[in-house]
Design a protein around this motif. Structure first.
Motif, PDB file in Angstrom:
ATOM      1  N   GLY A  56      94.980  21.995  57.439  1.00 19.80           N
ATOM      2  CA  GLY A  56      94.973  22.657  58.736  1.00 19.80           C
ATOM      3  C   GLY A  56      96.061  22.124  59.644  1.00 19.80           C
ATOM      4  O   GLY A  56      96.478  20.969  59.519  1.00 19.80           O
ATOM      5  N   HIS A  57      96.517  22.972  60.550  1.00 20.83           N
ATOM      6  CA  HIS A  57      97.467  22.572  61.583  1.00 20.83           C
ATOM      7  C   HIS A  57      96.853  22.864  62.952  1.00 20.83           C
ATOM      8  O   HIS A  57      96.247  23.921  63.150  1.00 20.83           O
ATOM      9  CB  HIS A  57      98.785  23.347  61.470  1.00 20.83           C
ATOM     10  N   ASP A  58      97.000  21.925  63.873  1.00 19.84           N
ATOM     11  CA  ASP A  58      96.571  22.128  65.259  1.00 19.84           C
ATOM     12  C   ASP A  58      97.785  22.497  66.102  1.00 19.84           C
ATOM     13  O   ASP A  58      98.790  21.767  66.100  1.00 19.84           O
ATOM     14  CB  ASP A  58      95.940  20.856  65.829  1.00 19.84           C
ATOM     15  N   ILE A  59      97.697  23.620  66.804  1.00 19.58           N
ATOM     16  CA  ILE A  59      98.764  24.070  67.702  1.00 19.58           C
ATOM     17  C   ILE A  59      98.161  24.246  69.084  1.00 19.58           C
ATOM     18  O   ILE A  59      97.069  24.802  69.235  1.00 19.58           O
ATOM     19  CB  ILE A  59      99.380  25.396  67.212  1.00 19.58           C
ATOM     20  N   ILE A  60      98.856  23.750  70.100  1.00 17.12           N
ATOM     21  CA  ILE A  60      98.340  23.816  71.466  1.00 17.12           C
ATOM     22  C   ILE A  60      99.239  24.713  72.313  1.00 17.12           C
ATOM     23  O   ILE A  60     100.470  24.615  72.229  1.00 17.12           O
ATOM     24  CB  ILE A  60      98.263  22.407  72.095  1.00 17.12           C
ATOM     25  N   PHE A  61      98.623  25.582  73.109  1.00 22.20           N
ATOM     26  CA  PHE A  61      99.394  26.334  74.102  1.00 22.20           C
ATOM     27  C   PHE A  61      99.029  25.824  75.496  1.00 22.20           C
ATOM     28  O   PHE A  61      98.001  25.184  75.695  1.00 22.20           O
ATOM     29  CB  PHE A  61      99.158  27.845  73.969  1.00 22.20           C
ATOM     30  N   GLY A  62      99.914  26.090  76.444  1.00 18.05           N
ATOM     31  CA  GLY A  62      99.691  25.618  77.808  1.00 18.05           C
ATOM     32  C   GLY A  62     100.208  24.220  78.070  1.00 18.05           C
ATOM     33  O   GLY A  62      99.868  23.603  79.089  1.00 18.05           O
ATOM     34  N   LEU A  63     101.051  23.696  77.180  1.00 18.67           N
ATOM     35  CA  LEU A  63     101.605  22.353  77.354  1.00 18.67           C
ATOM     36  C   LEU A  63     102.732  22.358  78.388  1.00 18.67           C
ATOM     37  O   LEU A  63     103.300  23.417  78.689  1.00 18.67           O
ATOM     38  CB  LEU A  63     102.132  21.836  76.011  1.00 18.67           C
ATOM     39  N   PRO A  64     103.085  21.214  78.936  1.00 16.39           N
ATOM     40  CA  PRO A  64     104.170  21.163  79.923  1.00 16.39           C
ATOM     41  C   PRO A  64     105.488  21.676  79.340  1.00 16.39           C
ATOM     42  O   PRO A  64     105.824  21.376  78.198  1.00 16.39           O
ATOM     43  CB  PRO A  64     104.259  19.677  80.286  1.00 16.39           C
ATOM     44  N   PHE A  65     106.174  22.481  80.142  1.00 12.52           N
ATOM     45  CA  PHE A  65     107.480  23.065  79.810  1.00 12.52           C
ATOM     46  C   PHE A  65     107.400  24.127  78.709  1.00 12.52           C
ATOM     47  O   PHE A  65     108.422  24.680  78.309  1.00 12.52           O
ATOM     48  CB  PHE A  65     108.506  21.990  79.407  1.00 12.52           C
ATOM     49  N   GLN A  66     106.212  24.419  78.215  1.00 13.23           N
ATOM     50  CA  GLN A  66     106.070  25.345  77.097  1.00 13.23           C
ATOM     51  C   GLN A  66     106.217  26.794  77.569  1.00 13.23           C
ATOM     52  O   GLN A  66     105.724  27.171  78.640  1.00 13.23           O
ATOM     53  CB  GLN A  66     104.709  25.150  76.438  1.00 13.23           C
ATOM     54  N   THR A  67     106.888  27.605  76.752  1.00 12.34           N
ATOM     55  CA  THR A  67     107.075  29.022  77.057  1.00 12.34           C
ATOM     56  C   THR A  67     106.561  29.868  75.896  1.00 12.34           C
ATOM     57  O   THR A  67     106.250  29.347  74.820  1.00 12.34           O
ATOM     58  CB  THR A  67     108.562  29.351  77.267  1.00 12.34           C
TER      59      THR A  67
END
Length: 454
Positions: free
Chosen positions: A207-218
């Motif tokens: 499995g891979h964990d991916i996060i959205f909403g991180l600083p500077f993320q677009t």
């Protein structure tokens, strides 16, 4: 309309890995003796039929990731490994003495911190020590959280030889600016190596964990990260929102400014973009924030209706009792919750003095048990019902009143005995569960306790 719904429902709310949620535990009525009785009762009811689960918290990391909300100890001193393992095994020994007969271990998950901070030999020492006092189930589920930068082939070979078949790697984001902000410099090549080595050594679910909403993320960063992820085709993906809770975790989450974070609307666009890309790549959305290929055991658990959710997140199978070992670990007997002390030194001192190292918890009331089932149904199956007296609770009429607006907004379908979350309502599962959360509704917090739901 989508932006209006985001603005309307983007409020602080729990992630519901338990009910009641930790801030609403009744710690005044909790005692160590009540917890022991709770776990003994659960064990007698379920050990022979389904076994138990173990969560083992390994808290050490060599560097601090500023997005992380876990309980951890930053150190480069690997001399901490041996005494910590001995303490965990002594804690396990105390539980085994309490349970009177050999537990059947159906599931083990190693979390952290960074489990692969520990050497392969020490991880083997830990797992061998667990099974010296337990039976292993016929088809155990054994998994660990791996850091792609330091999980090597020796780690994987040893854990595979012990029966581990699943690993989840924290990827987060492949963009250099984002990685720098969260202090997690992790090239794609490291993730590729760790993923391929896991498969080569016998792991059947990566499995891979991916996060959205991180600083500077677009949105473009999300597209890039998922395009690279598709190259490796992990079996399952956790795609979830960054929980910004610096008031809980202190300076660890203040390596960037509030203005560096995406807005709620931008986060929702990142999520919708990533979700569609994952669907197009053959992943099926499961519960909240999780995606799996149809060949993965998590998808099969949905098909078989055995999917469960607890403090480890979504899991393939349910056990009534889950014992948490190690500093800050949380245990669940179904009838009660208990959390271990959070400081390593205090944890070791209590265990070495013969005390199960819990410091707070909650014993569930009859109402809690009913509501817990409804929230589990919503989180795992996206539906629940109350056809029988056992599924009814006194606050249910008030819940139905709170749900009217969500029905009008098309988030749920509901009749007098049944509720189903619509596709439109999927992003708002936490909000729907909050309508059932009687402890939250009766005592709404005056300060922010939870991360935002969107």
């Amino acid at each position: 309309m989508a932006s209006e719904l985001i603005e309307k429902y983007n409020v602080p709310g729990p992630r519901y890995t338990s009910y009641p949620t930790v801030p609403y535990w009744d710690e005044q009525l909790f005692t160590r003796e009540k917890w022991k009785n709770s776990i003994k009762k659960s064990f007698k009811e379920s050990n022979s039929s389904e076994g138990i689960s173990l969560y083992i918290h390994l808290p050490f990391c060599e560097s601090l990731c500023t997005f992380c909300g876990c309980n951890k100890r930053i150190t480069k001193n690997h001399g901490v490994e041996d005494p910590y393992i001995k303490t965990v095994l002594r804690e396990w020994e105390m539980y085994c003495e309490l349970l009177e007969e050999k537990p059947v271990v159906k599931e083990i998950h190693l979390g952290g911190g960074t489990p692969t901070f520990f050497s392969p030999d020490n991880l083997k020492l830990l797992i061998d020590g667990i099974f010296k006092q337990a039976k292993i189930a016929a088809e155990p589920e054994m998994s660990f959280e791996g850091h792609p930068n330091n999980t090597n082939r020796d780690h994987l070979k040893v854990l595979a030889s012990l029966g581990f078949k699943r690993v989840s790697y924290g990827v987060q984001d492949y963009n250099a600016a984002v990685q720098k902000a969260i202090h997690r410099i992790q090239p794609f090549e490291n993730v590729k190596r760790a993923t391929e080595q896991a498969r080569e050594t016998g792991f059947t679910s990566v499995g891979h964990d991916i996060i959205f909403g991180l600083p500077f993320q677009t949105k473009e960063h999300i597209i890039h990260t998922i395009e690279r992820t598709k190259e490796l085709k992990p079996d399952r993906i956790a795609f979830y929102s960054y929980a910004h809770v610096p008031w809980v975790k202190g300076n660890g989450q203040r390596g960037f400014n509030e203005k560096d974070l995406p807005t709620a609307a931008q986060k929702r666009e990142q999520y919708e973009t990533g979700k569609q890309m994952l669907r197009d790549a053959g992943y099926v959305e499961i519960g909240m924030d999780h995606f799996a290929l149809k060949s993965d055991s998590l998808y099969k658990a949905v098909e078989d209706r055995t999917i469960h959710r607890n403090f480890m997140g979504y899991t393939n199978s349910k056990t009534q009792a889950m014992i948490g070992l190690g500093v800050s670990a949380i245990s669940d007997s179904w009838y009660g919750f208990a959390q271990n002390v959070k400081r390593v030194e205090e944890y070791q001192n209590l265990v070495n003095n013969g005390m199960i190292p819990v410091y707070r918890g909650h014993i569930l009331t009859e109402e809690d048990l009913v509501i817990r089932k409804h929230i589990l149904n919503l989180m795992c199956k996206l539906k629940t019902s109350w056809y029988t007296r056992q599924e009814f609770f006194n606050g249910l009429p008030d819940v139905l009143v709170r749900l009217k607006e969500m029905r009008n907004d098309g988030l749920i379908e509901i009749d007098s005995n049944y509720l189903k979350i619509t596709e439109k309502g999927r992003p708002f599962v936490r909000n729907i569960c909050m309508a059932f959360d009687m402890r939250l509704q009766r005592n709404k917090p005056q300060t922010q306790l939870f991360s935002m739901t969107v």
